[in-house]
Design a protein around this motif. Structure first.
Motif, PDB file in Angstrom:
ATOM      1  N   ASN A 129       1.949   5.662  -7.260  1.00  0.00           N
ATOM      2  CA  ASN A 129       1.257   6.955  -7.224  1.00  0.00           C
ATOM      3  C   ASN A 129       0.205   7.018  -6.123  1.00  0.00           C
ATOM      4  O   ASN A 129       0.165   7.973  -5.337  1.00  0.00           O
ATOM      5  N   ALA A 130      -0.659   6.007  -6.040  1.00  0.00           N
ATOM      6  CA  ALA A 130      -1.711   6.020  -5.010  1.00  0.00           C
ATOM      7  C   ALA A 130      -1.124   6.035  -3.596  1.00  0.00           C
ATOM      8  O   ALA A 130      -1.593   6.806  -2.741  1.00  0.00           O
ATOM      9  N   PRO A 131      -0.101   5.213  -3.291  1.00  0.00           N
ATOM     10  CA  PRO A 131       0.493   5.300  -1.951  1.00  0.00           C
ATOM     11  C   PRO A 131       1.131   6.652  -1.649  1.00  0.00           C
ATOM     12  O   PRO A 131       1.097   7.108  -0.496  1.00  0.00           O
ATOM     13  N   THR A 132       1.705   7.302  -2.645  1.00  0.00           N
ATOM     14  CA  THR A 132       2.314   8.612  -2.415  1.00  0.00           C
ATOM     15  C   THR A 132       1.253   9.648  -2.072  1.00  0.00           C
ATOM     16  O   THR A 132       1.445  10.495  -1.181  1.00  0.00           O
ATOM     17  N   ILE A 133       0.129   9.588  -2.749  1.00  0.00           N
ATOM     18  CA  ILE A 133      -0.987  10.486  -2.421  1.00  0.00           C
ATOM     19  C   ILE A 133      -1.494  10.202  -1.012  1.00  0.00           C
ATOM     20  O   ILE A 133      -1.785  11.130  -0.240  1.00  0.00           O
ATOM     21  N   MET A 134      -1.584   8.927  -0.649  1.00  0.00           N
ATOM     22  CA  MET A 134      -1.987   8.577   0.720  1.00  0.00           C
ATOM     23  C   MET A 134      -1.019   9.157   1.737  1.00  0.00           C
ATOM     24  O   MET A 134      -1.434   9.711   2.772  1.00  0.00           O
ATOM     25  N   ILE A 135       0.281   9.020   1.485  1.00  0.00           N
ATOM     26  CA  ILE A 135       1.296   9.542   2.407  1.00  0.00           C
ATOM     27  C   ILE A 135       1.086  11.039   2.629  1.00  0.00           C
ATOM     28  O   ILE A 135       1.165  11.542   3.760  1.00  0.00           O
ATOM     29  N   ALA A 136       0.804  11.773   1.554  1.00  0.00           N
ATOM     30  CA  ALA A 136       0.613  13.218   1.673  1.00  0.00           C
ATOM     31  C   ALA A 136      -0.677  13.555   2.412  1.00  0.00           C
ATOM     32  O   ALA A 136      -0.720  14.511   3.194  1.00  0.00           O
ATOM     33  N   GLU A 137      -1.732  12.788   2.167  1.00  0.00           N
ATOM     34  CA  GLU A 137      -2.984  13.004   2.917  1.00  0.00           C
ATOM     35  C   GLU A 137      -2.740  12.802   4.415  1.00  0.00           C
ATOM     36  O   GLU A 137      -3.191  13.597   5.252  1.00  0.00           O
ATOM     37  N   LYS A 138      -2.017  11.749   4.746  1.00  0.00           N
ATOM     38  CA  LYS A 138      -1.746  11.450   6.157  1.00  0.00           C
ATOM     39  C   LYS A 138      -0.846  12.518   6.769  1.00  0.00           C
ATOM     40  O   LYS A 138      -1.062  12.963   7.906  1.00  0.00           O
ATOM     41  N   ALA A 139       0.154  12.950   6.022  1.00  0.00           N
ATOM     42  CA  ALA A 139       1.062  13.978   6.523  1.00  0.00           C
ATOM     43  C   ALA A 139       0.332  15.300   6.755  1.00  0.00           C
ATOM     44  O   ALA A 139       0.555  15.986   7.764  1.00  0.00           O
ATOM     45  N   ALA A 140      -0.553  15.662   5.832  1.00  0.00           N
ATOM     46  CA  ALA A 140      -1.299  16.913   5.985  1.00  0.00           C
ATOM     47  C   ALA A 140      -2.150  16.886   7.249  1.00  0.00           C
ATOM     48  O   ALA A 140      -2.231  17.877   7.988  1.00  0.00           O
ATOM     49  N   ILE A 164      -2.992   1.412  -7.983  1.00  0.00           N
ATOM     50  CA  ILE A 164      -2.705   0.243  -7.145  1.00  0.00           C
ATOM     51  C   ILE A 164      -2.157   0.746  -5.813  1.00  0.00           C
ATOM     52  O   ILE A 164      -1.303   1.637  -5.781  1.00  0.00           O
ATOM     53  N   ARG A 165      -2.631   0.146  -4.724  1.00  0.00           N
ATOM     54  CA  ARG A 165      -2.187   0.582  -3.392  1.00  0.00           C
ATOM     55  C   ARG A 165      -1.075  -0.285  -2.821  1.00  0.00           C
ATOM     56  O   ARG A 165      -0.322   0.171  -1.962  1.00  0.00           O
ATOM     57  N   GLY A 166      -0.990  -1.541  -3.224  1.00  0.00           N
ATOM     58  CA  GLY A 166      -0.092  -2.482  -2.572  1.00  0.00           C
ATOM     59  C   GLY A 166      -0.853  -3.377  -1.611  1.00  0.00           C
ATOM     60  O   GLY A 166      -2.066  -3.252  -1.430  1.00  0.00           O
ATOM     61  N   GLN A 167      -0.145  -4.296  -1.004  1.00  0.00           N
ATOM     62  CA  GLN A 167      -0.754  -5.257  -0.087  1.00  0.00           C
ATOM     63  C   GLN A 167      -0.869  -4.671   1.323  1.00  0.00           C
ATOM     64  O   GLN A 167      -0.029  -3.884   1.753  1.00  0.00           O
ATOM     65  N   ALA A 168      -1.890  -5.109   2.034  1.00  0.00           N
ATOM     66  CA  ALA A 168      -2.028  -4.711   3.439  1.00  0.00           C
ATOM     67  C   ALA A 168      -0.772  -5.060   4.221  1.00  0.00           C
ATOM     68  O   ALA A 168      -0.333  -4.302   5.105  1.00  0.00           O
ATOM     69  N   GLU A 169      -0.170  -6.186   3.881  1.00  0.00           N
ATOM     70  CA  GLU A 169       1.032  -6.646   4.589  1.00  0.00           C
ATOM     71  C   GLU A 169       2.203  -5.684   4.419  1.00  0.00           C
ATOM     72  O   GLU A 169       3.089  -5.620   5.278  1.00  0.00           O
ATOM     73  N   ASP A 170       2.230  -4.933   3.309  1.00  0.00           N
ATOM     74  CA  ASP A 170       3.307  -3.956   3.103  1.00  0.00           C
ATOM     75  C   ASP A 170       3.315  -2.923   4.222  1.00  0.00           C
ATOM     76  O   ASP A 170       4.368  -2.584   4.785  1.00  0.00           O
ATOM     77  N   ASN A 200      -7.381  -3.617  -4.882  1.00  0.00           N
ATOM     78  CA  ASN A 200      -7.238  -2.709  -3.751  1.00  0.00           C
ATOM     79  C   ASN A 200      -8.276  -2.979  -2.673  1.00  0.00           C
ATOM     80  O   ASN A 200      -8.542  -2.113  -1.828  1.00  0.00           O
ATOM     81  N   GLY A 201      -8.832  -4.175  -2.677  1.00  0.00           N
ATOM     82  CA  GLY A 201      -9.852  -4.536  -1.717  1.00  0.00           C
ATOM     83  C   GLY A 201      -9.348  -5.520  -0.676  1.00  0.00           C
ATOM     84  O   GLY A 201      -8.291  -5.325  -0.080  1.00  0.00           O
ATOM     85  N   ALA A 202     -10.080  -6.604  -0.503  1.00  0.00           N
ATOM     86  CA  ALA A 202      -9.778  -7.556   0.562  1.00  0.00           C
ATOM     87  C   ALA A 202      -8.458  -8.279   0.347  1.00  0.00           C
ATOM     88  O   ALA A 202      -7.781  -8.647   1.305  1.00  0.00           O
ATOM     89  N   ARG A 203      -8.092  -8.497  -0.909  1.00  0.00           N
ATOM     90  CA  ARG A 203      -6.832  -9.189  -1.196  1.00  0.00           C
ATOM     91  C   ARG A 203      -6.294  -8.706  -2.534  1.00  0.00           C
ATOM     92  O   ARG A 203      -7.039  -8.226  -3.391  1.00  0.00           O
ATOM     93  N   GLN A 204      -5.002  -8.844  -2.704  1.00  0.00           N
ATOM     94  CA  GLN A 204      -4.371  -8.425  -3.949  1.00  0.00           C
ATOM     95  C   GLN A 204      -4.200  -9.590  -4.920  1.00  0.00           C
ATOM     96  O   GLN A 204      -4.219  -9.404  -6.131  1.00  0.00           O
ATOM     97  N   GLU A 205      -4.052 -10.779  -4.426  1.00  0.00           N
ATOM     98  CA  GLU A 205      -3.706 -11.925  -5.259  1.00  0.00           C
ATOM     99  C   GLU A 205      -4.780 -12.210  -6.300  1.00  0.00           C
ATOM    100  O   GLU A 205      -5.973 -12.145  -6.021  1.00  0.00           O
ATOM    101  N   GLY A 206      -4.335 -12.538  -7.512  1.00  0.00           N
ATOM    102  CA  GLY A 206      -5.252 -12.907  -8.571  1.00  0.00           C
ATOM    103  C   GLY A 206      -4.982 -12.156  -9.855  1.00  0.00           C
ATOM    104  O   GLY A 206      -4.001 -11.421  -9.981  1.00  0.00           O
TER     105      GLY A 206
END
Length: 534
Positions: free
Chosen positions: A515-526, A99-105, A177-183
């Motif tokens: 977990n998925a956001p943490t991996i994203m953070i590391a990809e961006k940091a690298a 799970i990535r979280g909401q775009a709004e986050d 993890n697509g257009a919206r999270q709700e549902g």
């Protein structure tokens, strides 16, 4: 390795972030990289079988097994925090949910002053990491290291859960993890061919063949070495001796939301008065270190099931245990191949919430928390929690001993809005269980039980019986204000050559699993470290 050996980059912690960094910073062959992990190798059978989280979540051989201080708002209860102490970190022991979280986050992170961290900014790095079973599209990547797959086994309880959510006006969602999270819908999981896909298997294992990457396990980092306000290396204990390693370019802390702030404080970076109280000479007065602690706290509602189709039934039968074990060994399918939660719901339960404020993790088993085990009857459960908690806590030193656990004070459930969301969430779960098709599977509610009826009684139940899902973040907050620990490039403010790259940099907790956001953070940091674009 030799004492005093030099590397371009030293990464502390081989968890979700550290494994990504080790791979990306070493892939060109131009940089020498040292990756230090306090735990051991990820060679346990139970790490690689998805259902094995039920064992690794309490196994001290791969787990820090942290315990919080007494929580005032929980009537003095302490809460267990499982955290991975092994290659792959918590991605080797977690519930495998993607799970990535909401775009709004992420847009909120940008609004807090973190330039480059809006959803539009971070989406390319989610896609870069992802090897999506359903293929690439506007939201997903299919060429990344991390395999993300659909559930291969679908219990009829999950379809019933989704159907009953729809009966309550909650739409079906086939991609959180697509257009919206709700549902309501099915989770995807970090599973590859029926086996756990951790950051170690996805990122680290392919990189370990490179001669410019050195990986040391059982290497407990005790402090960052500083020359004035410049990080020059680290000091760690390995094979019974104290060793130092020098960093030509940067030291990167990826030790997680507990150990990264702990290491900063042990190194003289933090609240100067607090450090002095423990006999540590302050190098840099950075009061935000260890503050801003956030986590997902909630509770579960459990039911007795009228059909023998739950994991409880498997575990109560030696024959069925043998059957599903053989099924997994021979085909990599069956109940042992699924994540901790199979279906989910993200919904708005308070009228003033613009986006989902509540998450359900629907589970085809029921039991207590962690060490308590499963109930001895057919049962299933919903774990529910507010996704954007307002409660804030802190991590502070218990002593100057690097091997002593710091004081963990999450301050769970201290915010009135968090309590309201959780209460309304449990009431929604009851309405769903009373409606078809889920109602067709229910004998009765087991916990908290129908006698827990009023809002206050529900809140009291959640206070006395709730738990966390170990999504601790925020203790080395990214930002531009006085309490920020790192800047938007994740550099520790006021210290040259030192970054923090893990979930601790999140200024606010994302709406879901981390977990998925943490991996994203590391990809961006690298990419930032190497001066690359997305």
């Amino acid at each position: 390795m030799q004492d005093g050996q030099s590397f371009d980059y030293i990464i502390v912690g081989a968890g979700s972030a550290g494994c990504v960094l080790a791979n990306r910073l070493s892939e060109s062959g131009r940089n020498s990289v040292l990756l230090l992990e306090a735990g051991g190798k990820d060679d346990s059978f139970w790490i690689h079988i998805p259902i094995g989280y039920g064992k690794t979540i309490v196994d001290e051989r791969v787990n820090w097994k942290f315990q919080t201080e007494a929580n005032h708002a929980l009537g003095g209860r302490t809460i267990y925090w499982p955290r991975g102490k092994v290659l792959g970190g918590s991605s080797s022991i977690n519930g495998l949910i993607y799970i990535r979280g909401q775009a709004e986050d992420y847009d909120h992170w940008r609004q807090l002053g973190n330039v480059g961290w809006s959803y539009e900014d971070v989406l390319p790095f989610f896609k870069k990491a992802e090897n999506q079973e359903n293929g690439a599209d506007a939201y997903h990547g299919a060429d990344g290291p991390l395999r993300v797959t659909n559930l291969r086994e679908r219990n009829p309880l999950c379809d019933a859960f989704i159907g009953s959510a729809q009966s309550q006006g909650i739409p079906r969602n086939d991609d959180f993890n697509g257009a919206r999270q709700e549902g309501a819908g099915y989770f995807q999981a970090t599973v590859r061919n029926g086996r756990r896909e951790s950051a170690a298997t996805a990122y680290l294992r392919p990189a370990m063949r490179r001669p410019n990457l050195t990986v040391l396990t059982r290497a407990m980092t005790e402090k960052v070495l500083l020359d004035g306000q410049k990080a020059t290396g680290v000091q760690f204990r390995h094979e019974g001796r104290m060793v130092t390693a020098k960093a030509n370019r940067e030291v990167i802390l990826s030790a997680g939301s507990v150990k990264s702030p702990h290491l900063l404080m042990l190194s003289g970076i933090g609240n100067a008065r607090h450090l002095a109280q423990h006999g540590i000479a302050p190098v840099l007065d950075l009061p935000g270190v260890g503050q801003n602690l956030q986590d997902h706290y909630g509770g579960q509602i459990t039911w007795k099931c009228n059909r023998a189709i739950t994991m409880n039934d498997v575990m109560m039968s030696r024959f069925r245990q043998l059957k599903v074990g053989l099924q997994w060994l021979l085909t990599r399918r069956g109940p042992l191949s699924v994540p901790a939660g199979q279906a989910a719901l993200f919904a708005r339960v308070l009228p003033d919430s613009a986006t989902p404020d509540l998450q359900f993790l629907f589970q085809t088993f029921s039991g207590g928390y962690y060490e308590d085990g499963l109930f001895k009857f057919s049962g299933f459960a919903n774990f529910l929690c507010p996704v954007r908690p307002n409660s804030r806590g802190q991590i502070t030193l218990s002593s100057a001993d690097a091997h002593a656990q710091p004081r963990l004070e999450p301050n769970y459930f201290s915010d009135e809005r968090d309590r309201r969301i959780a209460v309304e969430g449990l009431k929604l779960a009851r309405r769903m269980a009373a409606s078809k098709p889920l109602a067709d599977f229910v004998i009765e509610e087991h916990l908290p039980g129908s006698a827990t009826a009023t809002d206050q009684e529900i809140e009291d139940y959640l206070v006395q019986n709730g738990g966390c899902v170990s999504h601790q973040v925020g203790t080395c907050k990214m930002g531009t204000d006085a309490m920020a620990v790192v800047d938007p490039q994740l550099r520790v403010r006021g210290v040259e050559g030192l970054r923090v790259v893990d979930a601790s940099i999140m200024p606010t907790l994302i709406s879901g699993n981390t977990n998925a956001p943490t991996i994203m953070i590391a990809e961006k940091a690298a990419a930032t470290i190497q001066g690359q674009a997305a």
